[in-house]
Design a protein around this motif. Sequence first.
Motif, short mmCIF file in Angstrom:
data_model
loop_
_atom_site.label_atom_id
_atom_site.label_comp_id
_atom_site.label_asym_id
_atom_site.label_seq_id
_atom_site.Cartn_x
_atom_site.Cartn_y
_atom_site.Cartn_z
N GLU A 58 -0.31 21.76 -10.38
CA GLU A 58 0.78 20.83 -10.12
C GLU A 58 0.31 19.37 -10.17
O GLU A 58 -0.69 19.01 -9.57
CB GLU A 58 1.41 21.12 -8.76
N ASP A 59 1.03 18.58 -10.95
CA ASP A 59 0.80 17.13 -11.09
C ASP A 59 -0.45 16.76 -11.89
O ASP A 59 -0.67 15.58 -12.15
CB ASP A 59 0.70 16.42 -9.73
N PHE A 80 -1.57 25.95 -15.09
CA PHE A 80 -0.78 24.84 -14.57
C PHE A 80 -1.28 24.51 -13.18
O PHE A 80 -1.35 25.39 -12.31
CB PHE A 80 0.70 25.23 -14.53
N ASP A 99 7.24 18.22 -12.87
CA ASP A 99 6.71 19.58 -12.81
C ASP A 99 6.81 20.23 -11.44
O ASP A 99 6.72 21.45 -11.31
CB ASP A 99 5.23 19.58 -13.24
N PHE A 147 -1.82 21.07 -17.40
CA PHE A 147 -0.90 22.02 -18.03
C PHE A 147 -1.47 22.31 -19.42
O PHE A 147 -1.50 21.45 -20.29
CB PHE A 147 0.49 21.40 -18.13
N LYS A 185 -2.55 12.94 -15.93
CA LYS A 185 -2.20 14.33 -16.17
C LYS A 185 -2.88 14.78 -17.46
O LYS A 185 -2.82 14.09 -18.49
CB LYS A 185 -0.68 14.49 -16.28
N SER A 225 -3.62 17.71 -20.45
CA SER A 225 -3.11 18.88 -21.16
C SER A 225 -4.07 19.21 -22.29
O SER A 225 -4.82 18.35 -22.76
CB SER A 225 -1.70 18.60 -21.71
N PHE A 279 6.21 17.53 -17.79
CA PHE A 279 5.00 17.45 -16.96
C PHE A 279 4.40 16.05 -17.00
O PHE A 279 4.11 15.44 -15.96
CB PHE A 279 4.00 18.49 -17.46
N LEU A 331 8.55 26.47 -15.74
CA LEU A 331 7.98 25.37 -16.51
C LEU A 331 8.71 25.17 -17.82
O LEU A 331 9.01 24.04 -18.23
CB LEU A 331 6.50 25.63 -16.80
#
Length: 284
Positions: free
Chosen positions: A210-211, A208, A274, A214, A112, A114, A269, A155
């Motif tokens: 998903e998975d 965002f 999330d 973010f 993931k 960010s 997340f 979120l």
Amino acid sequence: MVVRDLPKVRMLVLETDETLPETQKDKGHFGQVLHHHFSKAGLNHDPPLGVETDRRFVVADKGGKVPAYDEVKDYHAILMTGSCFDAHSDNPWIIELMNLLREIWLRNPQCKLSGVCFGHQLLCRLFGSAVAPEPSGKWELGHTKIDLTAVGQQLFDVPETPYVYLHQMHQDHVTSPPTPESSGGLLAKDRKVHVWGSTPHTAVQGIFIEDRVFTTQAHLAFDEDMVHREIQVRVDGGGIKDLEHANRAKETAHLKHDGDVVAAAILRFFHGEDSKAVEEAKKK
């Protein structure tokens, strides 16, 4: 509570700049600043989570090095920091970092990603978004109200509140969110990219996926002292020319902001919580 006994989220911070000297003295490098911030969020998580933070300083211009894929392949939570560098530049270390992110995306679907400010912009660029200075040259500075979409409300777990307040420090912005068509094949045709918030200055305050992704344009871990220092160094360097705007931003830097709310959301997340946000948003 003994943190080492808690379930842990192991996070790698890719540092794309150094903290300013006074901030480094007070709080350390960006990895330390973020570790402190996310650790507080972890203790407030239900049930509590520990946070283990590693760091790599990746700015070759300042003695850093972008790691090879094999050095980071075992991480499942990676966060990129803000930077004084332009995310739309072709500086070799930035291109090398984009290549690493592309390899992580393709080879490690469990990871993931960010990003904050520069990190947000670079991830959007990876998927084909344009990053450019705001057309009028205006900066978005200091304590700022961000209007949330339905996905953003879920979120951040603020279903009754359509906004958050966060500290901003940027002139460049993502001009439009990435799409499967813009991504050069990185995003499947049915992959949905959500924008979670906007301001008059910057319509894409974060995305965002998903998975997987973010991001946030705003700085969740900035405090009053950091805002003052970051503004002043840009004024002194000639980047910020509107001194009245800069002074107004300094005057509001003490106001309460929602950095803890955003840290908690990114931690959820990273921890794989999330999907509920998307499902709840679909009901709106």
